[in-house]
Design a protein around this motif. Structure first.
Motif, PDB file in Angstrom:
ATOM      1  N   ASP A 663       0.811  -1.215   0.000  1.00 52.99           N
ATOM      2  CA  ASP A 663       0.000   0.000   0.000  1.00 52.99           C
ATOM      3  C   ASP A 663       0.845   1.266   0.000  1.00 52.99           C
ATOM      4  OD1 ASP A 663      -2.310  -1.552   0.096  1.00 52.99           O
ATOM      5  OD2 ASP A 663      -2.260  -1.652   2.296  1.00 52.99           O
ATOM      6  N   PHE A 664       2.148   1.115   0.051  1.00 51.50           N
ATOM      7  CA  PHE A 664       3.039   2.289   0.095  1.00 51.50           C
ATOM      8  C   PHE A 664       3.012   3.002  -1.265  1.00 51.50           C
ATOM      9  CE2 PHE A 664       7.354   4.156  -0.274  1.00 51.50           C
ATOM     10  CZ  PHE A 664       7.227   5.069   0.756  1.00 51.50           C
ATOM     11  N   CYS A 665       2.764   4.309  -1.263  1.00 53.31           N
ATOM     12  CA  CYS A 665       2.624   5.034  -2.528  1.00 53.31           C
ATOM     13  C   CYS A 665       2.933   6.510  -2.299  1.00 53.31           C
ATOM     14  CB  CYS A 665       1.214   4.874  -3.089  1.00 53.31           C
ATOM     15  SG  CYS A 665      -0.069   5.488  -1.974  1.00 53.31           S
ATOM     16  N   LEU A 666       2.798   7.298  -3.350  1.00 53.06           N
ATOM     17  CA  LEU A 666       3.075   8.736  -3.301  1.00 53.06           C
ATOM     18  C   LEU A 666       2.178   9.456  -2.300  1.00 53.06           C
ATOM     19  CD1 LEU A 666       4.256  11.425  -4.370  1.00 53.06           C
ATOM     20  CD2 LEU A 666       2.617  11.292  -6.261  1.00 53.06           C
ATOM     21  N   ASN A 667       0.892   9.101  -2.271  1.00 50.73           N
ATOM     22  CA  ASN A 667      -0.032   9.794  -1.370  1.00 50.73           C
ATOM     23  C   ASN A 667       0.351   9.600   0.089  1.00 50.73           C
ATOM     24  OD1 ASN A 667      -1.553  10.740  -3.486  1.00 50.73           O
ATOM     25  ND2 ASN A 667      -2.968   9.007  -3.494  1.00 50.73           N
ATOM     26  N   GLN A 668       0.846   8.405   0.420  1.00 53.97           N
ATOM     27  CA  GLN A 668       1.255   8.147   1.802  1.00 53.97           C
ATOM     28  C   GLN A 668       2.460   9.005   2.179  1.00 53.97           C
ATOM     29  OE1 GLN A 668       1.755   3.993   2.664  1.00 53.97           O
ATOM     30  NE2 GLN A 668       2.803   4.342   4.602  1.00 53.97           N
ATOM     31  N   ILE A 669       3.419   9.129   1.242  1.00 53.11           N
ATOM     32  CA  ILE A 669       4.590   9.986   1.498  1.00 53.11           C
ATOM     33  C   ILE A 669       4.163  11.436   1.697  1.00 53.11           C
ATOM     34  CG2 ILE A 669       6.727  10.874   0.478  1.00 53.11           C
ATOM     35  CD1 ILE A 669       7.061   8.217  -0.956  1.00 53.11           C
ATOM     36  N   ALA A 670       3.293  11.939   0.794  1.00 51.22           N
ATOM     37  CA  ALA A 670       2.834  13.325   0.888  1.00 51.22           C
ATOM     38  C   ALA A 670       2.099  13.572   2.195  1.00 51.22           C
ATOM     39  CB  ALA A 670       1.935  13.650  -0.306  1.00 51.22           C
ATOM     40  N   GLU A 671       1.278  12.583   2.628  1.00 46.19           N
ATOM     41  CA  GLU A 671       0.534  12.730   3.878  1.00 46.19           C
ATOM     42  C   GLU A 671       1.481  12.805   5.073  1.00 46.19           C
ATOM     43  OE1 GLU A 671      -2.938  10.331   6.396  1.00 46.19           O
ATOM     44  OE2 GLU A 671      -2.398   9.712   4.358  1.00 46.19           O
ATOM     45  N   GLU A 672       2.532  11.980   5.070  1.00 40.37           N
ATOM     46  CA  GLU A 672       3.503  12.006   6.174  1.00 40.37           C
ATOM     47  C   GLU A 672       4.276  13.329   6.206  1.00 40.37           C
ATOM     48  OE1 GLU A 672       5.996   8.644   5.735  1.00 40.37           O
ATOM     49  OE2 GLU A 672       4.442   7.167   6.175  1.00 40.37           O
ATOM     50  N   LEU A 673       4.519  13.917   5.026  1.00 42.60           N
ATOM     51  CA  LEU A 673       5.247  15.187   4.964  1.00 42.60           C
ATOM     52  C   LEU A 673       4.330  16.384   5.120  1.00 42.60           C
ATOM     53  CD1 LEU A 673       7.670  14.406   1.984  1.00 42.60           C
ATOM     54  CD2 LEU A 673       8.221  14.422   4.421  1.00 42.60           C
ATOM     55  N   ASP A 674       3.002  16.123   5.180  1.00 44.43           N
ATOM     56  CA  ASP A 674       2.012  17.197   5.289  1.00 44.43           C
ATOM     57  C   ASP A 674       2.129  18.143   4.094  1.00 44.43           C
ATOM     58  OD1 ASP A 674      -0.110  18.528   6.336  1.00 44.43           O
ATOM     59  OD2 ASP A 674       1.088  19.771   7.715  1.00 44.43           O
ATOM     60  N   MET A 675       2.222  17.574   2.907  1.00 36.13           N
ATOM     61  CA  MET A 675       2.348  18.364   1.675  1.00 36.13           C
ATOM     62  C   MET A 675       1.401  17.801   0.619  1.00 36.13           C
ATOM     63  SD  MET A 675       6.462  18.944   1.311  1.00 36.13           S
ATOM     64  CE  MET A 675       7.383  19.795   2.570  1.00 36.13           C
ATOM     65  N   SER A 676       1.215  18.593  -0.437  1.00 34.49           N
ATOM     66  CA  SER A 676       0.393  18.153  -1.561  1.00 34.49           C
ATOM     67  C   SER A 676       1.137  17.087  -2.360  1.00 34.49           C
ATOM     68  CB  SER A 676       0.070  19.345  -2.460  1.00 34.49           C
ATOM     69  OG  SER A 676      -0.415  18.901  -3.713  1.00 34.49           O
ATOM     70  N   PRO A 677       0.439  15.983  -2.764  1.00 39.82           N
ATOM     71  CA  PRO A 677       1.101  14.952  -3.589  1.00 39.82           C
ATOM     72  C   PRO A 677       1.648  15.530  -4.890  1.00 39.82           C
ATOM     73  CG  PRO A 677      -0.987  14.138  -2.719  1.00 39.82           C
ATOM     74  CD  PRO A 677      -0.947  15.592  -2.384  1.00 39.82           C
ATOM     75  N   ILE A 678       0.910  16.463  -5.490  1.00 41.14           N
ATOM     76  CA  ILE A 678       1.376  17.057  -6.756  1.00 41.14           C
ATOM     77  C   ILE A 678       2.678  17.816  -6.525  1.00 41.14           C
ATOM     78  CG2 ILE A 678       0.820  18.718  -8.562  1.00 41.14           C
ATOM     79  CD1 ILE A 678      -2.119  18.016  -8.172  1.00 41.14           C
ATOM     80  N   TYR A 679       2.734  18.594  -5.432  1.00 38.49           N
ATOM     81  CA  TYR A 679       3.951  19.361  -5.146  1.00 38.49           C
ATOM     82  C   TYR A 679       5.128  18.430  -4.850  1.00 38.49           C
ATOM     83  CZ  TYR A 679       7.260  22.231  -2.584  1.00 38.49           C
ATOM     84  OH  TYR A 679       8.415  22.849  -2.149  1.00 38.49           O
ATOM     85  N   VAL A 680       4.889  17.389  -4.044  1.00 39.47           N
ATOM     86  CA  VAL A 680       5.962  16.446  -3.696  1.00 39.47           C
ATOM     87  C   VAL A 680       6.483  15.751  -4.949  1.00 39.47           C
ATOM     88  CG1 VAL A 680       6.502  14.327  -2.447  1.00 39.47           C
ATOM     89  CG2 VAL A 680       5.147  16.108  -1.339  1.00 39.47           C
TER      90      VAL A 680
END
Length: 753
Positions: A663-680
């Motif tokens: 389940d690890f994906c871009l959205n999970q990384i962005a959520e952990e960094l408290d940033m927008s997935p598009i920006y990340v």
């Protein structure tokens, strides 16, 4: 007669002494310059050699990367892998593989040949631009040296070029080929091999031979210094840069090579090489462990210094001979008593002391400044005695000439600036003298004042003639003195008591050079009257907007606001403008200091903030603040880039930790960094040229390869351990990435072992 002989001997000794001093000075200076030029020429020759050698080093390293990429690409090729690993590939596989090898060869003109070696079949597959092409056994191979390299492959670092020479054809070839067999090929050989097994025996090898002729374009002889280049490779061999042949050295040369060059930092020294005095320039070890050496004949290095030395010595001899002859001739003529010269100098000094120029200038300055007032309608007798013919009770106007960029001129010229002011006064008096009765006064450090008696009544209504003359003065000063001046003229007056008031008006109006720029011509009356009608109110709101924009980091917009705010002050009195400019600059300077402290800029890195009193024009002030704003912007950008690099490193660490989670994906990384997935996603791709999804996928495939090779787990277990949601998806992604299925990959690795 005795008096003549006395002075004859005096002047003869004097001239001979001067001649000897000149000759001795020339000889000493020649010696000093000779050794100085030698040092300079050695430095220049070293810099030229070092640039050529450093360029060659970069070319070899770049070629190493190209050869490494080519070898890896060949190992990944499914067509070529059959030549590398199959004991007996069929003819169709061999034909396809040889075609692919020739495609590589034809697309890269700098490659001399490519060998693919299969130890199981003891066969070399060769694609070459000349010489042997096709399939050859070791006995048929013309390049017997490569067999030695393969037998001792442990002696060579991976992907370090091996400089060597090998024959074009074997002696057993046809008669036509035998005629060419004497031709040797010089090449840099790159060895890529597979020796992953328990006994470290070679499983396969790819050999890329890069043409030394192509790579030695910049290497053999340096056209700037005439130096000859050599290579000290990682095996400790000194090779010719042109032929790659081993260079024979005597004991002395071996000694300085190992003690002064090998593993030393870049430098140079003078030493004997092959019996000739030479300049030895060398580089430090590069990433391949190689050093590059240039040997330049010392005679060619100091050739120009020797020519200068010989020329100076010849000049010294000629001066000495000419001086002795001139001493003998002139001493017969120069017998005038020194006392007469002293009397004449005293007379000149007395005339200088009695000069009225300084007194006249001081009196005129006092009258203009209001220190000394003249009675109305009266011309004092003392003024006539001093040669002051200006009529204070007649119509007159004032013209103030100000030197532009005075601070720079003062620092460059120093005491020599006074003659320039005299020249300005003479030029102005000469141009205006036919139209006006002129009196020129040196009024201030950077100013000259012209007092013009009006002779033409038309002057009261028309200033065209006056402005034409002022332009001529400005252009003449620029052409003959290389001096830019600004000019300000007053209204017409006829009362002596108004003189100092008129001067103050002209002086105040001349300050508007700040807005109009260097070389301007200003009408003082129109300027003062126009400004008197405008009541200045400081633009506090614009200043606040400027400071907010600057503090938010938008330096380009802030600079535009600063320029608009500054130029908006042009239509007001300069005495008020000075206060407003000081306030504006103080506010901006405080904002910049606050930004520096807030963002942690080094204090010494902040450019010196300009002062309005140090600059003459608004454009100079705007340009100075442009530099300051640009520095602030670059500092902010540098800090922002550092933050982005830290964020990319944090993302990579997170991928390494959680790749096994399906389940690890871009959205999970962005959520952990408290940033927008598009920006990340956009930031990561800008910094690494790869997407986060691709990096996760590549890491999972690499980990799966390790598990397939090192464990006996099932394909489904490997897929589960590496983060793939299903074995079918793992199978599809694995084949898309590596060209084979997981089962085939495991089988090929097992067969290789």
């Amino acid at each position: 007669m005795s008096n003549f002989k006395k002075h004859h001997k005096l002047h003869s000794k004097l001239l001979i002494s001067i001649t000897l001093c000149i000759t001795l000075t020339l000889l000493v200076s020649t010696t000093v310059y000779y050794f100085y030029y030698i040092r300079v020429e050695k430095e220049q020759a070293f810099e030229a050699n070092h640039s050529s050698l450093a360029l060659r080093s970069r070319e070899v390293i770049n070629m190493t990367s190209i050869a490494q990429s080519l070898a890896f690409q060949m190992y990944r090729s499914s067509t070529l892998s059959k030549l590398l690993y199959y004991p007996k590939p069929n003819v169709y596989d061999e034909t396809a593989a040889m075609s692919e090898l020739n495609n590589y060869l034809n697309s890269m003109p700098y490659i001399e040949s490519i060998y693919v070696y299969n130890p199981k079949s003891d066969t070399f597959y060769i694609a070459s631009s000349r010489g042997q092409n096709g399939l050859f056994s070791k006995k048929e191979l013309a390049d017997t040296d490569i067999i030695r390299v393969l037998d001792h492959y442990q002696d060579y670092k991976p992907f370090t070029p091996i400089p060597r020479t090998y024959p074009l054809l074997s002696a057993s070839d046809s008669v036509a080929g035998a005629d060419q067999a004497s031709t040797d090929i010089t090449a840099y050989t790159y060895l890529c091999y597979d020796a992953i097994n328990s006994n470290e025996a070679m499983n396969s090898a790819v050999i890329v031979n890069v043409s030394a002729t192509w790579m030695n374009k910049e290497m053999a002889t340096n056209p700037t210094s005439g130096g000859t280049a050599y290579i000290l490779d990682d095996q400790g061999r000194l090779l010719s840069g042109a032929t790659l042949a081993d260079e024979s050295l005597n004991e002395k040369e071996q000694l300085w090579l190992h003690t002064r060059v090998k593993k030393q930092e870049t430098g140079y020294f003078v030493e004997d090489f092959h019996g000739k005095r030479s300049l030895i320039s060398y580089t430090s070890q590069d990433g391949l462990g190689w050093q590059y050496i240039s040997v330049t004949p010392y005679e060619s290095v100091i050739k120009m210094a020797s020519v200068i030395r010989n020329a100076m010595l010849l000049i010294a001899v000629v001066i000495a001979l000419a001086g002795f002859v001139a001493s003998w001739l002139l001493s017969r003529m120069l017998y005038t008593p020194i006392g007469q010269i002293v009397v004449h100098m005293n007379s000149l000094e007395s005339e200088k002391r009695n000069s009225m120029y300084t007194i006249r200038q001081n009196i005129l300055r006092n009258i203009i400044r209001g220190v000394h007032l003249l009675p109305a309608g009266e011309e004092p007798e003392r003024l006539r005695e001093l040669g002051i013919t200006f009529q204070f009770d007649k119509d007159y106007r004032l013209v103030l000439l100000r030197i532009d960029e005075y601070a720079r001129w003062q620092s460059e010229r120093g005491p020599d600036l006074l003659p320039y002011k005299f020249a300005m006064m003479n030029i102005a008096s000469e141009i205006c003298g036919q139209t006006y009765q002129v009196e020129a006064v040196d009024i201030d450090e950077d100013s000259v004042l012209l007092m013009l008696n009006i002779l033409d009544p038309a002057e009261h209504t028309d200033t065209v003639l006056l402005e034409t003359l002022l332009r001529q003065i400005r252009e003449a000063c620029l052409e003959y003195l290389k001096l830019s001046i600004s000019l300000t003229y007053s209204a017409i007056a006829s009362q002596s008591e108004r003189l100092h008031l008129l001067y103050r008006q002209v002086q105040e109006a001349s300050m508007h050079r700040f807005f109009q720029g260097h070389g301007c011509i200003i009408d003082a009356q129109n300027t003062i009257e126009a400004h008197a009608q405008n009541a200045y109110v400081y633009a506090s709101e614009k200043e606040k907007k400027l400071l907010d924009t600057l503090l938010s980091g938008h330096t380009e917009d802030a600079h535009g606001m600063f320029k608009d705010l500054l130029m908006h002050m042009e239509k007001y009195s300069f005495s008020v403008v000075q206060v407003a400019i000081s306030r504006l600059m103080m506010s901006v300077n405080h904002a910049i200091q606050h930004m520096s402290e807030r963002n942690g800029f080094a204090p010494e890195s902040i450019p010196e903030l300009p002062s309005a009193y140090q600059l003459e024009t608004a454009q100079e002030l705007i340009e100075q603040y442009q530099l300051v704003f640009d520095h602030v912007r670059s500092s902010l950008l540098e800090k922002r880039n550092t933050k982005q690099e830290r964020l990319v490193r944090q993302i990579n660490e997170r991928i390494e930790q959680a790749y096994a989670d399906p389940d690890f994906c871009l959205n999970q990384i962005a959520e952990e960094l408290d940033m927008s997935p598009i920006y990340v996603s956009r930031l990561y791709k800008q910094q690494t040229m790869s997407t986060i999804v691709d990096v996760i996928q590549q890491l999972r495939i690499r980990k799966a390869c390790e598990l397939l090779e090192q464990t006996d787990w099932s394909v489904a277990d490997v897929a589960e351990q590496t983060g793939f949601a299903s074995s079918s998806y793992f199978h599809r992604m694995f084949k898309r990435s590596l060209g084979v299925t997981p089962t085939d990959f495991r089988r090929s690795k097992a067969n290789a072992q």
